[in-house]
Design a protein around this motif. Structure first.
Motif, short mmCIF file in Angstrom:
data_model
loop_
_atom_site.label_atom_id
_atom_site.label_comp_id
_atom_site.label_asym_id
_atom_site.label_seq_id
_atom_site.Cartn_x
_atom_site.Cartn_y
_atom_site.Cartn_z
N ALA A 390 0.77 -1.26 -0.01
CA ALA A 390 0.02 -0.03 -0.08
C ALA A 390 0.80 1.09 -0.06
O ALA A 390 0.67 2.23 -0.79
N VAL A 391 1.86 1.24 0.71
CA VAL A 391 2.87 2.47 0.82
C VAL A 391 3.41 2.61 -0.50
O VAL A 391 3.39 3.88 -0.81
N ALA A 393 2.51 1.76 -3.41
CA ALA A 393 1.53 2.00 -4.28
C ALA A 393 1.11 3.51 -4.20
O ALA A 393 0.67 4.00 -5.50
N CYS A 394 1.16 4.07 -3.25
CA CYS A 394 0.82 5.62 -3.04
C CYS A 394 2.18 6.39 -2.95
O CYS A 394 1.93 7.64 -2.86
N HIS A 395 3.15 6.04 -3.44
CA HIS A 395 4.54 6.80 -3.75
C HIS A 395 4.03 7.93 -4.56
O HIS A 395 4.82 8.88 -4.28
N TRP A 396 3.56 7.91 -5.63
CA TRP A 396 3.25 8.79 -6.58
C TRP A 396 2.36 9.75 -6.09
O TRP A 396 2.47 11.11 -6.69
N LEU A 397 1.53 9.57 -5.09
CA LEU A 397 0.64 10.62 -4.60
C LEU A 397 1.35 11.69 -3.36
O LEU A 397 0.94 12.63 -3.12
N ALA A 401 0.36 10.94 1.64
CA ALA A 401 -0.37 9.81 1.21
C ALA A 401 0.07 8.44 1.57
O ALA A 401 -0.52 7.43 1.96
N MET A 402 1.50 8.22 1.63
CA MET A 402 2.05 7.23 1.88
C MET A 402 1.71 6.86 3.51
O MET A 402 1.65 5.62 3.90
N ALA A 405 -1.52 5.77 3.85
CA ALA A 405 -2.04 4.18 3.31
C ALA A 405 -1.39 3.17 4.74
O ALA A 405 -2.05 2.21 4.68
#
Length: 500
Positions: A390-391, A393-397, A401-402, A405
């Motif tokens: 999850a972390v 996957a949210c890197h681009w946000l 956001a990380m 998550a």
């Protein structure tokens, strides 16, 4: 509303009114909880004071450098303990040979691990692009050798429910190490002050455990007990490592992808979050396993005790953690200065998941008391995999956001633990909601009301004081009006201790 209140009163929890067949166990449980609260409260108060001094004297970059090493130190501690500390607590007919076997095994493993990490120090420094980490890591890693020395006497103290002695040891270690750390920071020793504090804390803890446990190793070395415990302990070891990775995965990822200042801000936020939830976790976790081990022959009794432990934990955890989220901005700006302002939203996010961390401790200790270290292991491994996925996957946000998550997975995964608790002891999902939701609902009402009432205030000091006083008073008032058994019995127990 009256019907809802009546329902709360009817089913309201109690933690100390369980009618134990063995009066000594009841007394030891109450005493253990009392000293657990005293120890955790004292520890977090001292940590608060020491943390404020250090955060004012040091920069986010300096904290970030030490924070990069946190996961290595904790994993090394997991490896040298190898789960045998927990295994010793579960042994029914314990003997000196059991403690002695674990002692020598841990010493050998810890020395071997230190040698490996000593050689790997340059690689760690290269990974984080921080050359200073070579010497710093070699010094910090000394701490887990002393941690290994104290595992066997600590298990002896826990088995005897000697929480008063453990409280004295912990408070003494924190006072000594904290004083030295602050003095070094004041004299310009930078991140070395944090490193020295970690090492010295473990040294004092080790000395204290031997002083109170009245146990000493002998030269008659027999690894037979270690072999018998291994099937249980290796699962605890893997779980501990996975838990360490889960709690520190963001520090490693941030340390690799972001500058030291970003790591420092997260490290600072996570430190305050951990201190707060440790206030509750430290109170209950050292009591749950040894108490449940003693009632393993009676599933109905175990289920009742587990439910009441869970309710007692929620009674403390939700207001403490959501209360910290409420005052996070004022607290950070007043205590450790505006240079840490970027850590405020991170702390608020972490506090939400931190409110559920002590509940995890109750579930985990239930499984350990049942000898179900395999379930304990796989639940934690799966949680780690989900957190990392999850972390990343949210890197681009972005950074925040990380963290969101990370917090979301840690809240939702409690449901998985509940599924297995239901299968093992018959503690149903409905029972969990029935036990936890009243505390969560009331806490949200209290914090929301406090926020609305205090919003017009602009002075940071007035806002912090007002929010703490109003939230505390309102929560206590609701407990009183609903005649909450848990609240009334806690008050009576404290009064009885004061009279003594």
């Amino acid at each position: 509303m009256r019907a809802f209140a009546s329902g709360l009163i009817r089913y309201w929890p109690t933690i100390v009114s369980e009618q134990f067949d063995n009066q000594t166990l009841k007394q030891k449980t109450a005493q253990g909880l009392f000293w657990g609260i005293l120890s955790s409260g004292g520890m977090q108060l001292l940590n608060l004071i020491i943390g404020i001094f250090l955060a004012r004297l040091l920069s986010p970059e300096e904290y970030g450098i030490v924070g990069m090493l946190a996961i290595f130190t904790l994993i090394a501690n997991n490896l040298q303990e190898s789960g045998f500390g927990v295994a010793l607590i579960n042994v029914k007919d314990i003997k000196h040979e059991d403690y002695n076997s674990v002692f020598w095994f841990n010493i050998i493993v810890s020395l071997a691990l230190y040698a490996v990490l000593f050689m790997c120090a340059p690689l760690i420094a290269r990974f984080f692009h921080q050359p200073i980490l070579t010497d710093l890591s070699r010094f910090i890693f000394i701490a887990f050798i002393f941690a290994a020395l104290g595992i066997s006497p600590n298990a002896k103290l826990v088995r005897a429910l000697k929480m008063k002695e453990k409280a004295i040891i912990s408070l003494s270690a924190l006072i000594v190490s904290g004083t030295v750390g602050v003095a070094m920071a004041f004299n310009g020793y930078s991140y070395w002050s944090l490193a020295t504090q970690q090492v010295l804390y473990n040294v004092v803890i080790c000395i204290g455990r031997y002083s109170f446990a009245n146990w000493w190793p002998t030269l008659h070395i027999d690894f037979g007990p270690v072999k018998r415990m291994f099937a249980f302990s290796y699962k605890v070891l893997i779980t501990a490592i996975m838990g360490t990775v889960s709690n520190n995965v963001l520090t490693v990822i941030f340390g690799r992808l972001f500058p030291a200042q970003a790591v420092g801000n997260f490290y600072q936020a996570n430190k305050w979050n951990t201190m707060a939830n440790s206030l509750v976790t430290g109170t209950v976790s050292q009591i749950v396993q040894p108490v449940l081990v003693q009632v393993n022959d009676d599933n109905e009794r175990r289920r009742r005790i587990f439910g009441k432990m869970l309710r007692f934990t929620a009674f403390l955890s939700f207001p403490v953690m959501l209360g910290l989220a409420l005052v996070a901005r004022e607290f950070i700006l007043i205590t450790i200065d505006a240079k840490w302002e970027q850590s405020i939203p991170l702390l608020q996010i972490l506090c939400v998941s931190g409110a559920f961390v002590p509940l995890y401790a109750v579930y985990q200790n239930l499984f350990l008391s049942l000898g179900k270290s395999d379930i304990y292991m796989w639940l934690n491994i799966t949680q780690i995999a989900l957190v990392i996925t999850a972390v990343l996957a949210c890197h681009w946000l972005g950074f925040t956001a990380m963290v969101v998550a990370f917090a979301a997975i840690n809240v939702l995964w409690l449901l998985a633990w509940q599924v297995f608790a239901s299968r093992l002891i018959g503690y149903s999902f409905g029972a969990m909601l029935h036990d936890l939701l009243p505390f969560l609902f009331i806490t949200l009402v209290v914090m929301g009301t406090t926020w609305v009432v205090t919003s017009p205030l602009t002075n940071l000091y007035a806002l912090l004081v007002a929010r703490i006083i109003i939230a505390t008073a309102l929560y206590a008032l609701i407990m009183k009006l609903l005649h909450a058994t848990i609240f009334e019995e806690c008050v009576e127990f404290i009064k009885s201790r004061i009279k003594k």
